[in-house]
Design an enzyme around this catalytic site. Structure first.
Site, mmCIF file in Angstrom:
data_model
loop_
_atom_site.group_PDB
_atom_site.id
_atom_site.type_symbol
_atom_site.label_atom_id
_atom_site.label_comp_id
_atom_site.label_asym_id
_atom_site.label_seq_id
_atom_site.Cartn_x
_atom_site.Cartn_y
_atom_site.Cartn_z
ATOM 1 N N CYS B 137 0.923 -1.198 0.050
ATOM 2 C CA CYS B 137 -0.118 0.090 0.044
ATOM 3 C C CYS B 137 0.901 1.287 0.056
ATOM 4 O O CYS B 137 1.711 1.313 0.924
ATOM 5 C CB CYS B 137 -0.986 0.033 1.300
ATOM 6 S SG CYS B 137 -1.875 1.517 1.102
ATOM 7 N N LYS B 172 0.960 -9.653 -2.184
ATOM 8 C CA LYS B 172 0.455 -8.709 -2.990
ATOM 9 C C LYS B 172 1.673 -7.607 -3.035
ATOM 10 O O LYS B 172 2.226 -6.856 -2.179
ATOM 11 C CB LYS B 172 -0.772 -7.933 -2.663
ATOM 12 C CG LYS B 172 -1.101 -6.874 -3.646
ATOM 13 C CD LYS B 172 -2.556 -6.427 -3.500
ATOM 14 C CE LYS B 172 -3.034 -5.595 -4.590
ATOM 15 N NZ LYS B 172 -4.615 -5.269 -4.563
#
Lengths: 244, 308
Positions: B137, B172
């Site tokens: 993120c 991710k």
């Protein structure tokens, strides 16, 4: 129930420069809608772009009306819409203003914040007293209301819509204030109306419209609330205005 | 849907189409079309990926958090979430009751120990089919990309997580790195069972009239149509070195977009920003892929990494 569908345009008009009014056929009776609720709308030429959150102006005979201020490409595109076109719509969304039954109400709108308060004004027979003030830049943005304020003095009183709110509250023994408009105006209203029950309808950059993306958060109480799902109507004194 | 069945590591997917964390919620399953029918039947999705949770609740970033640009969307949400406890107490029971497709929980921590504590707490829940480890993120300081930009840090973290979980373990990855292949290999060697890429790219928008940045944090994460070529290249590069399956996302709006990612090396795809523009997009993408494969009498798995 929130639906996503293509609504047929029944009527389009340009009631003022930089504004477009759309009447869409909802295809069914629209019940349980409240002033302050909105739709996410998209003009046909804007395929692939985000929806635009637009407040409902009126609901009548299975039709929804919207008064849209042109502020960018997404809203400009609504001026090119023709009767018979389909407008993509997601809604109805949001919570809406509280009821005005038996109350002494002051409605205050600024610029593009006009629609939900105009709708409330049409239902003002429910209230004990109801006065609608509208403020805008010039005579070009004037819509029907009780008292008009223009920044350039070209119509109504010269000045800001907030100028006489304090004295009107006292004069008319107002016990409920409902407002919608640009954030600096709402922050001023919140400051003036601290002692009166006051609700504001907020606007924010929005993506999903249904509480998923958390993009339209505003500072409320000790955290953030979502304009699309928790609002757009909030109690004014719960918003942390200095952070906006 | 048999033409588009796929799998990530240990997890079978009835459809190779999923949704990207943070862009999807159960709210989408409640939307109706003009006839009153569900707009998005969940059977069209291979899995549901929940919004990233952190150990402690996070309030998120100040507004404005969004800005639509010429060719995509900038966001700076800042991982607003109810925290691990809030998720387990309030959100997970609702997800369990609602979902009849696999649930993948996305999570992020501010230290390796915190990641481990979180996965340990979630491991016993049968309703969780897999985890997406968010080390990418761009909008938070301590979590997210602080972990995802160094292959050694990824290796150390994923090794510990892999030792704890028997569920699907997806790592991710961020596009904001010099060499995606290194990150992919580090995650694979450490025991990840699949990879997800890409998270958002760093992006910015400025109002030239005022000189003001459009996001409160000035720089945010860029997603949507504009990132597709970047995402395709990174999926391709990762697929060249990684043996584990790839869940690909980055500007997928149509089934043709999705097919391109399959060719680049993806075993499954996730729809993200497109959900906001067309809430029915994942269904159309799944149907489009299915119809294409059926018409050509091929299975989607026969096309994975077959770019010429």
């Amino acid at each position: 129930m929130i639906t996503r569908e293509l609504l047929k345009v029944v009527d389009v008009s340009i009631p003022a420069p930089q504004y477009v009014k759309l009447k869409l056929d909802a295809g069914k009776p629209m019940e349980n809608l409240l002033p302050g609720m909105f739709y996410e709308l998209r003009a046909p030429s804007q395929a692939g772009r985000l929806f635009k959150p637009i407040s409902i102006l009126d609901v009548e005979d299975g039709c929804l009306s919207f008064l849209i201020k042109v502020v960018g490409a997404g809203t400009q595109a609504f001026t090119q819409v023709k009767a018979g076109d389909g407008v993509e719509a997601l809604g109805p969304l949001g919570n809406g203003f509280p009821g005005i039954e038996g109350r002494r109400v002051l409605l205050v709108s600024g610029g593009a914040g006009y629609p939900p308060l105009a709708w409330l004004k049409r239902e003002s027979h429910q209230a004990e007293f109801c006065l609608h003030l509208h403020g805008c830049a010039s005579a070009d943005e004037v819509f029907p209301c009780d008292l008009i304020y223009t920044a350039d003095g070209s119509r109504g009183s010269k000045g800001l819509v907030t100028d006489s709110v304090e004295s009107l509250i006292i004069e008319h023994k107002i016990d409920l204030v409902l407002s919608c408009g640009p954030i600096p105006m709402l922050a001023k209203m919140a400051d003036i109306c601290k002692q009166v029950e006051h609700y504001v309808s907020m606007e924010a950059y929005m993506a999903c419209g249904i509480g998923v993306c958390h993009g339209c958060a505003i500072p409320v109480d000790q955290s953030y609330k979502l304009v699309c799902k928790d609002g757009p109507v909030f109690e004014a004194n719960r918003i942390r205005w200095s952070e906006l | 849907m048999r033409y588009i069945e796929s799998a990530l590591g240990r997890l079978k997917l009835a459809s190779c189409v999923t949704v990207a964390s943070g862009t999807f919620g159960l709210e989408y399953f409640r939307l109706r079309d003009a006839a009153g029918e569900p707009l998005l039947p969940q059977e069209s999705l291979g899995a549901y990926v929940s919004k990233t949770i952190t150990y402690e609740p996070k309030a998120g970033n100040p507004s404005p958090r969004l800005c639509e640009t010429e060719c995509g969307l900038l966001n700076s949400i800042g991982l607003q979430n109810p925290g691990l406890k809030g998720f387990l107490q309030n959100d997970l029971p609702v997800l369990k009751e609602t979902l009849h497709i696999p649930l993948i929980v996305s999570f992020s921590g501010s230290s390796t120990d915190e990641f481990c504590e979180m996965i340990t707490a979630m491991e016993p829940y049968q309703e969780i089919a897999g985890f997406e480890v968010n080390v990418s993120c761009p909008n938070v300081e301590k979590e997210g990309i602080a972990f995802g930009a160094d292959p050694e840090v990824i290796h150390k973290l994923v090794s510990r997580l892999a030792a704890i979980t028997d569920k699907e373990l997806i790592v991710k990855l961020s596009p904001n790195v010099t060499d995606i292949a290194q990150m992919a290999l580090a995650a694979q060697e450490a025991g990840a069972s699949s990879l997800a890429l890409i998270n958002t790219l760093w992006g910015m928008a400025i109002d030239w009239k005022t000189g003001k940045a459009m996001l409160s944090k000035k720089v945010g994460g860029y997603s949507g149509r504009g990132v597709k070529p970047v995402a395709l290249a990174l999926v391709y590069k990762a697929a060249q070195v990684a043996k584990i399956p790839i869940l690909a996302m980055g500007g997928i709006h149509t089934w043709q977009d999705a097919l391109e990612f399959i060719y680049a090396g993806a075993s499954a795809v996730a729809v993200g920003t497109a959900n906001f523009i067309d809430p029915g997009a994942p269904v159309k993408i799944a149907k489009g892929l299915h119809d294409y494969c059926k018409a050509n009498d091929i299975h989607i798995r026969d096309l994975i990494a077959k770019v010429k």
